[in-house]
Design a protein around this motif. Sequence first.
Motif, PDB file in Angstrom:
ATOM      1  N   LEU A 147       0.856  -1.187   0.000  1.00 53.79           N
ATOM      2  CA  LEU A 147       0.000   0.000   0.000  1.00 53.79           C
ATOM      3  C   LEU A 147       0.885   1.228   0.000  1.00 53.79           C
ATOM      4  O   LEU A 147       1.696   1.428   0.907  1.00 53.79           O
ATOM      5  N   LEU A 148       0.757   2.032  -1.055  1.00 54.75           N
ATOM      6  CA  LEU A 148       1.445   3.309  -1.143  1.00 54.75           C
ATOM      7  C   LEU A 148       0.443   4.369  -0.703  1.00 54.75           C
ATOM      8  O   LEU A 148      -0.584   4.569  -1.369  1.00 54.75           O
ATOM      9  N   ARG A 149       0.717   5.016   0.415  1.00 55.28           N
ATOM     10  CA  ARG A 149      -0.212   6.008   0.970  1.00 55.28           C
ATOM     11  C   ARG A 149       0.228   7.416   0.612  1.00 55.28           C
ATOM     12  O   ARG A 149       1.413   7.713   0.563  1.00 55.28           O
ATOM     13  N   THR A 152      -3.679  10.428  -2.989  1.00 56.81           N
ATOM     14  CA  THR A 152      -4.457   9.196  -2.991  1.00 56.81           C
ATOM     15  C   THR A 152      -3.602   8.041  -2.501  1.00 56.81           C
ATOM     16  O   THR A 152      -2.412   8.204  -2.232  1.00 56.81           O
ATOM     17  N   ASP A 153      -4.195   6.869  -2.381  1.00 51.18           N
ATOM     18  CA  ASP A 153      -3.498   5.651  -2.011  1.00 51.18           C
ATOM     19  C   ASP A 153      -3.539   4.686  -3.190  1.00 51.18           C
ATOM     20  O   ASP A 153      -4.479   4.716  -3.992  1.00 51.18           O
ATOM     21  N   VAL A 154      -2.524   3.826  -3.287  1.00 51.10           N
ATOM     22  CA  VAL A 154      -2.465   2.817  -4.342  1.00 51.10           C
ATOM     23  C   VAL A 154      -2.158   1.472  -3.680  1.00 51.10           C
ATOM     24  O   VAL A 154      -1.157   1.336  -2.990  1.00 51.10           O
ATOM     25  N   LEU A 155      -3.041   0.506  -3.904  1.00 53.84           N
ATOM     26  CA  LEU A 155      -2.867  -0.839  -3.360  1.00 53.84           C
ATOM     27  C   LEU A 155      -2.440  -1.770  -4.482  1.00 53.84           C
ATOM     28  O   LEU A 155      -3.126  -1.896  -5.494  1.00 53.84           O
ATOM     29  N   ILE A 185      -2.156  -3.599  -9.833  1.00 53.16           N
ATOM     30  CA  ILE A 185      -2.764  -2.563  -9.008  1.00 53.16           C
ATOM     31  C   ILE A 185      -4.201  -2.989  -8.755  1.00 53.16           C
ATOM     32  O   ILE A 185      -4.985  -3.144  -9.683  1.00 53.16           O
ATOM     33  N   GLN A 186      -4.513  -3.195  -7.492  1.00 54.78           N
ATOM     34  CA  GLN A 186      -5.846  -3.660  -7.137  1.00 54.78           C
ATOM     35  C   GLN A 186      -6.811  -2.495  -6.939  1.00 54.78           C
ATOM     36  O   GLN A 186      -7.988  -2.610  -7.266  1.00 54.78           O
ATOM     37  N   ALA A 187      -6.317  -1.387  -6.371  1.00 52.73           N
ATOM     38  CA  ALA A 187      -7.211  -0.259  -6.107  1.00 52.73           C
ATOM     39  C   ALA A 187      -6.409   1.031  -6.042  1.00 52.73           C
ATOM     40  O   ALA A 187      -5.255   1.043  -5.632  1.00 52.73           O
ATOM     41  N   ILE A 188      -7.070   2.106  -6.468  1.00 53.25           N
ATOM     42  CA  ILE A 188      -6.532   3.454  -6.339  1.00 53.25           C
ATOM     43  C   ILE A 188      -7.636   4.303  -5.737  1.00 53.25           C
ATOM     44  O   ILE A 188      -8.749   4.334  -6.256  1.00 53.25           O
ATOM     45  N   GLY A 189      -7.323   4.979  -4.647  1.00 53.33           N
ATOM     46  CA  GLY A 189      -8.315   5.854  -4.023  1.00 53.33           C
ATOM     47  C   GLY A 189      -7.867   6.267  -2.631  1.00 53.33           C
ATOM     48  O   GLY A 189      -6.997   5.636  -2.035  1.00 53.33           O
ATOM     49  N   PRO A 190      -8.469   7.298  -2.100  1.00 51.55           N
ATOM     50  CA  PRO A 190      -8.088   7.759  -0.757  1.00 51.55           C
ATOM     51  C   PRO A 190      -8.602   6.815   0.330  1.00 51.55           C
ATOM     52  O   PRO A 190      -9.648   6.192   0.187  1.00 51.55           O
ATOM     53  N   GLY A 191      -7.815   6.675   1.385  1.00 51.57           N
ATOM     54  CA  GLY A 191      -8.250   5.925   2.550  1.00 51.57           C
ATOM     55  C   GLY A 191      -8.338   4.426   2.372  1.00 51.57           C
ATOM     56  O   GLY A 191      -9.106   3.774   3.073  1.00 51.57           O
ATOM     57  N   LEU A 192      -7.558   3.843   1.474  1.00 48.30           N
ATOM     58  CA  LEU A 192      -7.602   2.398   1.280  1.00 48.30           C
ATOM     59  C   LEU A 192      -7.089   1.676   2.524  1.00 48.30           C
ATOM     60  O   LEU A 192      -6.158   2.132   3.180  1.00 48.30           O
ATOM     61  N   LYS A 193      -7.708   0.568   2.841  1.00 48.75           N
ATOM     62  CA  LYS A 193      -7.309  -0.247   3.985  1.00 48.75           C
ATOM     63  C   LYS A 193      -6.351  -1.332   3.510  1.00 48.75           C
ATOM     64  O   LYS A 193      -6.672  -2.089   2.594  1.00 48.75           O
ATOM     65  N   PRO A 194      -5.186  -1.438   4.151  1.00 47.84           N
ATOM     66  CA  PRO A 194      -4.236  -2.469   3.729  1.00 47.84           C
ATOM     67  C   PRO A 194      -4.668  -3.847   4.199  1.00 47.84           C
ATOM     68  O   PRO A 194      -5.197  -3.998   5.293  1.00 47.84           O
ATOM     69  N   PRO A 195      -4.453  -4.866   3.379  1.00 49.30           N
ATOM     70  CA  PRO A 195      -4.714  -6.231   3.845  1.00 49.30           C
ATOM     71  C   PRO A 195      -3.686  -6.595   4.924  1.00 49.30           C
ATOM     72  O   PRO A 195      -2.615  -5.993   5.010  1.00 49.30           O
TER      73      PRO A 195
END
Length: 140
Positions: free
Chosen positions: A32-34, A50-53, A59-69
């Motif tokens: 997770l890149l925050r 934003t965050d990048v998971l 890349i699974q998701a791009i968006g603010p406030g992503l929760k890391p697995p």
Amino acid sequence: MRMRFTTAALAALAMLLVAPAARPQSGSSALLLRDVRVFDGVGPRLSASTDVLVRGNTIQAIGPGLKPPEGARIIEGRGRTLMPGLIDAHVHMTFSALDYATLQSPDLTPEAAGRAAAQGAEQMLLRGFTSVRDMGGPIF
């Protein structure tokens, strides 16, 4: 089409930026890149923070406030730019790694030239170049 390019480019860069020191320690392949501003190479502007998971090479998701697995490696971007890797289509890895006198020396071995070129390649990677086309040499 734009999302595919963005996803592929960012995935490649994200994995290279964090290798090898920031690889997940627990066996998880999630990263997770925050707090990064994304430059996708398509538009002229950076994204808002934003965050990048990333999982594996995707890349699974791009968006603010992503929760890391669980077990994910987290890198705090602190507003820095995340962008696709740069490409240099005309380099001379051996020429740029050694001076002329060393290149002309009868004591230069292929192994020593290869080590110098590999060190130069690592330096290019750290400057953001993830792809190069070595034009070869020496040809004198």
